[in-house]
Design an enzyme around this catalytic site. Sequence first.
Site, PDB file in Angstrom:
ATOM      1  N   TYR A   1       0.927  -1.012   0.044  1.00  0.00           N
ATOM      2  CA  TYR A   1      -0.248  -0.071   0.016  1.00  0.00           C
ATOM      3  C   TYR A   1       0.857   1.425  -0.102  1.00  0.00           C
ATOM      4  O   TYR A   1       0.592   2.125  -0.792  1.00  0.00           O
ATOM      5  CB  TYR A   1      -0.807  -0.050   1.348  1.00  0.00           C
ATOM      6  CG  TYR A   1      -1.808   0.975   1.241  1.00  0.00           C
ATOM      7  CD1 TYR A   1      -3.118   1.183   0.687  1.00  0.00           C
ATOM      8  CD2 TYR A   1      -1.521   2.341   2.334  1.00  0.00           C
ATOM      9  CE1 TYR A   1      -3.832   2.393   0.773  1.00  0.00           C
ATOM     10  CE2 TYR A   1      -2.375   3.190   2.422  1.00  0.00           C
ATOM     11  CZ  TYR A   1      -3.511   3.292   1.706  1.00  0.00           C
ATOM     12  OH  TYR A   1      -4.459   4.365   1.887  1.00  0.00           O
TER      13      TYR A   1
ATOM     14  N   ALA B   1       3.926   1.565  -0.744  1.00  0.00           N
ATOM     15  CA  ALA B   1       4.735   1.676  -2.000  1.00  0.00           C
ATOM     16  C   ALA B   1       4.149   1.909  -3.210  1.00  0.00           C
ATOM     17  O   ALA B   1       4.336   3.073  -3.921  1.00  0.00           O
ATOM     18  CB  ALA B   1       5.528   0.110  -2.316  1.00  0.00           C
ATOM     19  N   ALA B   2       2.709   1.497  -3.399  1.00  0.00           N
ATOM     20  CA  ALA B   2       1.970   2.214  -4.180  1.00  0.00           C
ATOM     21  C   ALA B   2       1.684   3.570  -4.164  1.00  0.00           C
ATOM     22  O   ALA B   2       1.528   4.394  -5.171  1.00  0.00           O
ATOM     23  CB  ALA B   2       0.673   1.303  -4.338  1.00  0.00           C
ATOM     24  N   LYS B   3       1.273   4.059  -3.029  1.00  0.00           N
ATOM     25  CA  LYS B   3       0.765   5.364  -2.549  1.00  0.00           C
ATOM     26  C   LYS B   3       2.152   6.409  -2.931  1.00  0.00           C
ATOM     27  O   LYS B   3       2.020   7.434  -3.331  1.00  0.00           O
ATOM     28  CB  LYS B   3       0.441   5.534  -1.179  1.00  0.00           C
ATOM     29  CG  LYS B   3      -1.098   4.914  -0.925  1.00  0.00           C
ATOM     30  CD  LYS B   3      -1.819   5.591  -2.146  1.00  0.00           C
ATOM     31  CE  LYS B   3      -3.520   5.084  -1.608  1.00  0.00           C
ATOM     32  NZ  LYS B   3      -4.358   5.734  -2.629  1.00  0.00           N
TER      33      LYS B   3
HETATM   34  N1  LIG Z   1      -9.511   6.106   5.247  1.00  0.00           N
HETATM   35  C1  LIG Z   1      -8.233   6.346   5.376  1.00  0.00           C
HETATM   36  O1  LIG Z   1      -7.832   6.296   6.441  1.00  0.00           O
HETATM   37  C2  LIG Z   1      -7.251   6.838   4.151  1.00  0.00           C
HETATM   38  C3  LIG Z   1      -6.022   7.584   4.490  1.00  0.00           C
HETATM   39  C4  LIG Z   1      -5.235   7.826   3.493  1.00  0.00           C
HETATM   40  C5  LIG Z   1      -5.590   7.594   2.321  1.00  0.00           C
HETATM   41  N2  LIG Z   1      -6.897   7.164   1.895  1.00  0.00           N
HETATM   42  C6  LIG Z   1      -7.147   7.085   0.726  1.00  0.00           C
HETATM   43  O2  LIG Z   1      -8.264   7.189   0.198  1.00  0.00           O
HETATM   44  C7  LIG Z   1      -8.948   6.710  -0.955  1.00  0.00           C
HETATM   45  C8  LIG Z   1     -10.443   6.351  -0.358  1.00  0.00           C
HETATM   46  O3  LIG Z   1     -10.304   5.473   0.802  1.00  0.00           O
HETATM   47  P1  LIG Z   1     -11.759   5.097   1.473  1.00  0.00           P
HETATM   48  O4  LIG Z   1     -11.333   5.012   2.998  1.00  0.00           O
HETATM   49  O5  LIG Z   1     -12.688   5.892   1.049  1.00  0.00           O
HETATM   50  O6  LIG Z   1     -11.667   3.536   1.142  1.00  0.00           O
HETATM   51  P2  LIG Z   1     -13.061   2.451   0.893  1.00  0.00           P
HETATM   52  O7  LIG Z   1     -12.316   1.168   0.975  1.00  0.00           O
HETATM   53  O8  LIG Z   1     -14.089   3.059   1.867  1.00  0.00           O
HETATM   54  O9  LIG Z   1     -13.372   2.702  -0.466  1.00  0.00           O
HETATM   55  C9  LIG Z   1     -12.628   2.438  -1.655  1.00  0.00           C
HETATM   56  C10 LIG Z   1     -13.659   2.239  -2.788  1.00  0.00           C
HETATM   57  O10 LIG Z   1     -12.828   1.942  -3.820  1.00  0.00           O
HETATM   58  C11 LIG Z   1     -13.572   1.074  -4.860  1.00  0.00           C
HETATM   59  N3  LIG Z   1     -12.620   0.247  -5.284  1.00  0.00           N
HETATM   60  C12 LIG Z   1     -11.914  -0.762  -4.857  1.00  0.00           C
HETATM   61  N4  LIG Z   1     -11.066  -1.507  -5.857  1.00  0.00           N
HETATM   62  C13 LIG Z   1     -11.468  -0.976  -6.871  1.00  0.00           C
HETATM   63  C14 LIG Z   1     -11.114  -1.130  -8.231  1.00  0.00           C
HETATM   64  N5  LIG Z   1     -10.084  -2.285  -8.462  1.00  0.00           N
HETATM   65  N6  LIG Z   1     -11.505  -0.465  -9.156  1.00  0.00           N
HETATM   66  C15 LIG Z   1     -12.542   0.468  -8.903  1.00  0.00           C
HETATM   67  N7  LIG Z   1     -12.773   0.727  -7.508  1.00  0.00           N
HETATM   68  C16 LIG Z   1     -12.488  -0.037  -6.493  1.00  0.00           C
HETATM   69  C17 LIG Z   1     -14.263   0.120  -3.548  1.00  0.00           C
HETATM   70  O11 LIG Z   1     -15.306  -0.553  -4.207  1.00  0.00           O
HETATM   71  C18 LIG Z   1     -14.857   1.464  -2.801  1.00  0.00           C
HETATM   72  O12 LIG Z   1     -15.929   1.969  -3.192  1.00  0.00           O
HETATM   73  C19 LIG Z   1      -7.968   5.629  -1.345  1.00  0.00           C
HETATM   74  O13 LIG Z   1      -7.038   5.869  -2.064  1.00  0.00           O
HETATM   75  C20 LIG Z   1      -7.330   5.454   0.150  1.00  0.00           C
HETATM   76  O14 LIG Z   1      -6.149   4.802  -0.190  1.00  0.00           O
HETATM   77  C21 LIG Z   1      -7.930   6.766   2.845  1.00  0.00           C
END
Ligand SMILES: NC(=O)c1ccc[n+]([C@@H]2O[C@H](COP(=O)([O-])OP(=O)(O)OC[C@H]3O[C@@H](n4cnc5c(N)ncnc54)[C@H](O)[C@@H]3O)[C@@H](O)[C@H]2O)c1
Length: 248
Positions: A155, A157-159
Site C-alpha cells: 500500500y 509503495a503504491a501510494k
Molecule cells: N480512510 C483512510 O484512513 C485513508 C487514509 C489515507 C488515504 N486514503 C485513501 O483514500 C482513498 C479512499 O479511501 P476510503 O477510505 O474511502 O476507502 P474505501 O475502502 O471505503 O473505498 C474505496 C472504494 O474504492 C472501490 N474500489 C476498490 N477497488 C477498486 C477497483 N479495482 N476499481 C474500482 N473501484 C475500486 C471500492 O469498491 C470502494 O467503493 C483511497 O485511495 C485510500 O488509499 C484513505
Amino acid sequence: MNLEGRVAIVTGGGRGIGKAICLALATHGANIVVADINLASAEETAQEIQVLGRQGLPVKVDVSDRAMVQAMVQQGVDRFGHIDILVNNAAICSLTPFEEITDQAWARTLAVNLTGPFIVSQEVVKVMKQRGWGRIISISSVAGKMGSVRSDAGYSAAKGGLIALTLCLARQYARYGITANVIAPGTVETELNRDWPEEAMRDLLLRTPLGRLGRPNEIAAAVVFLASEEASFITGEVLDVNGGFLMD
Ligand SMILES: NC(=O)c1ccc[n+]([C@@H]2O[C@H](COP(=O)([O-])OP(=O)(O)OC[C@H]3O[C@@H](n4cnc5c(N)ncnc54)[C@H](O)[C@@H]3O)[C@@H](O)[C@H]2O)c1
C-alpha cells in the site's frame, strides 16, 4: 468555487472518501461519472447526486482493467461530451505484516493502487487534451510519504509511486492546460479502517495533534479546491490533509 459545466470521473466513488468527493463536486455544480468496482454502491452515489440536481452516471469498472477503463471513459464522453476532472481515489488496503505479504497480494495492491491510476490517467488525458483544460487529483496517503504505521508495505509503495506518477503528469501535461496534484490524507474514518484494532486507532489518534480522525468531507473540500478555477496556478503539489500527523 463554481464547477458548473464541469464533468468529473471519480474512481471508487461508491463509498467513503470517494463518495464524499462525488457529492462535494456535484454540490459545486459538476456532473459525475461514479466509477466503482461495486456497481450497486456507485448507483447509490449517483442517486444522491441526482437529488442535488446534478447528473450522476454509475459505471462498473476495475481500474486495473484497461478494457473496462476505456469503456468507462467512452461512456462518460458519450453521456457528457467531455471530461474535465479526474479523481484517482479507488484503492485497497490491508494490514498484512511485511513477511506475510504474498506475491499475489502484492501484485493486486500495486495493480489497483498504482497501475489503476496509470491506466485511468492515460485514457483520460487523451480526452482532456482535446479541450486544453484538465484537473487530475490523486488521493495518496501519509503512508506514501513516510511509510506506513499500520497498512501493508505494498500500500505504501503504491501510494509513494502514485505521488511520483502524478508529478510526471504535472510536468508533462502542463502545456495542455492540465494540472495534476496529490492529496495525502492522514487517517480518515471510513469502512477501510472500520475493523482495525482499537489500540491501533488509539495510537493513530495520539500521534495526531488535532486529536481526531479526519472526515471524508474534509478530503473532499481539498479536492473541490484543486478542481476549481481558483487553483489554476497550482500543479505538482502534494497537499497534506492529516490533522498534523505529518508536518514537512
Ligand atoms: N480512510 C483512510 O484512513 C485513508 C487514509 C489515507 C488515504 N486514503 C485513501 O483514500 C482513498 C479512499 O479511501 P476510503 O477510505 O474511502 O476507502 P474505501 O475502502 O471505503 O473505498 C474505496 C472504494 O474504492 C472501490 N474500489 C476498490 N477497488 C477498486 C477497483 N479495482 N476499481 C474500482 N473501484 C475500486 C471500492 O469498491 C470502494 O467503493 C483511497 O485511495 C485510500 O488509499 C484513505
